[in-house]
Scaffold this active site. Structure first.
Site, short mmCIF file in Angstrom:
data_model
loop_
_atom_site.label_atom_id
_atom_site.label_comp_id
_atom_site.label_asym_id
_atom_site.label_seq_id
_atom_site.Cartn_x
_atom_site.Cartn_y
_atom_site.Cartn_z
N ASP A 67 0.33 26.88 39.29
CA ASP A 67 0.06 26.80 40.72
C ASP A 67 1.02 27.64 41.55
OD1 ASP A 67 2.19 25.16 40.03
OD2 ASP A 67 1.16 23.30 40.50
N ASN A 136 2.40 10.67 42.10
CA ASN A 136 1.03 10.17 42.31
C ASN A 136 0.10 10.52 41.14
OD1 ASN A 136 0.70 12.90 42.63
ND2 ASN A 136 -0.09 12.82 44.72
N HIS A 138 -0.34 13.57 39.85
CA HIS A 138 -0.95 14.91 39.86
C HIS A 138 -0.43 15.75 38.69
CE1 HIS A 138 2.28 16.74 42.82
NE2 HIS A 138 2.61 17.01 41.57
C1 F6R Z 1 4.50 22.45 39.33
C2 F6R Z 1 3.49 21.44 39.08
C3 F6R Z 1 3.67 20.03 39.52
C4 F6R Z 1 4.99 19.43 39.05
C5 F6R Z 1 5.13 18.01 39.56
C6 F6R Z 1 6.46 17.41 39.19
O1 F6R Z 1 4.09 23.70 38.82
O2 F6R Z 1 2.50 21.78 38.52
O3 F6R Z 1 2.61 19.26 39.01
O4 F6R Z 1 5.04 19.46 37.66
O5 F6R Z 1 5.00 17.98 40.96
O6 F6R Z 1 7.48 18.10 39.85
P1 F6R Z 1 9.00 17.84 39.50
O7 F6R Z 1 9.21 18.30 38.11
O8 F6R Z 1 9.77 18.69 40.50
O9 F6R Z 1 9.22 16.38 39.66
#
Ligand code: F6R
Length: 244
Positions: A67, A136, A138
């Protein structure tokens, strides 16, 4: 699914890097799906170390990032282009032409998304996809919603994600409100998926994703259907799991 729980972040990072190293050593021209965020930083450090010690060669590897935020230039310190350069891509021998990160240009999103999916399918799909997880549930920026979106798409980030990611910006207002994200199809079609999480804030997301119903309200729950899912957690992120 194989769930691996480690006492420390350092141990889980080393293990994740080892999994990637083994896959690259098995298949030199691996299509490697990559995530940003704080979770994989330690894993990237280990991968750079492998490269510097001549234990890993990225010269035939192709990378596909999940992303990118809309509205940040690639040189912005919080863009995912910048993150990848800082943590991995400028430090190893991946060829520039083999690096793929969606461009965060909202106006051109339709073309960008179509071209990204085409590139992934022309490459033969993702061999190994690395994922973090949002509080959440994602994955990538596939946010909770009514449906699983298959293709790369423009997404309105949820208030939860904006709030979580505000830690990387000087104030909440600066956090981009939209992003372009790979959809669920290439993730679920990847030959192998590595899902990483650490810290207490991820414990509930891990619990509902791995042990709850499969629902687009918890995007990571779709990973329960994957036949080669490797989950790599520290003990805090694993704290709510009942099956271990
Ligand atoms: C980033 C991504 C997101 C992160 C997620 C966790 O490329 O795809 O899904 O993996 O938001 O972020 P952190 O590791 O910063 O807690």
């Amino acid at each position: 699914m194989k769930i691996n729980v480690f006492d420390t972040y350092e141990q889980m990072s080393a293990y994740a890097a080892q999994v990637i190293k083994e896959e690259i050593n098995k298949k030199k021209n691996l299509n490697l799906g990559l995530a940003t965020g704080s979770t994989p930083e330690g894993m990237y450090e280990n991968l750079v170390e492998f490269f510097e010690n001549d234990e890993l060669d990225f010269s035939s590897v192709t990378t596909f990032n999940l992303d990118e935020y809309c509205g940040l230039t690639p040189s912005h310190s919080q863009s995912y282009h910048y993150f990848m350069d800082e943590h991995l891509l400028s430090k190893v021998n991946v060829k520039k032409e083999n690096i793929n990160i969606p461009e965060g240009d909202e106006e051109k999103h339709e073309d960008i998304c179509k071209a990204y999916d085409k590139k992934i399918s022309q490459a033969g799909g993702i061999d190994l996809q690395v994922l973090g997880i949002g509080v959440n549930g994602h994955i990538g920026f596939n946010e909770p919603g009514d449906i699983f979106v298959a293709d790369t798409h423009l997404i309105d980030l949820t208030d939860t994600t904006i709030e979580q990611n505000s830690r990387f910006f000087s104030n909440g207002e600066e956090v981009p409100k939209k992003a372009i994200t790979m959809g669920i199809r290439p993730i679920i079609n990847a030959n192998k998926v590595v899902l990483m999480a650490n810290g207490p804030s991820k414990a509930h997301a891990i619990k509902i994703s791995l042990e709850g119903p499969i629902t687009p309200q918890v995007p990571a729950s779709i990973l329960q259907l994957h036949e080669d899912l490797i989950v790599i957690l520290d003990k805090e992120a694993a704290a709510e799991l009942e099956s271990i």
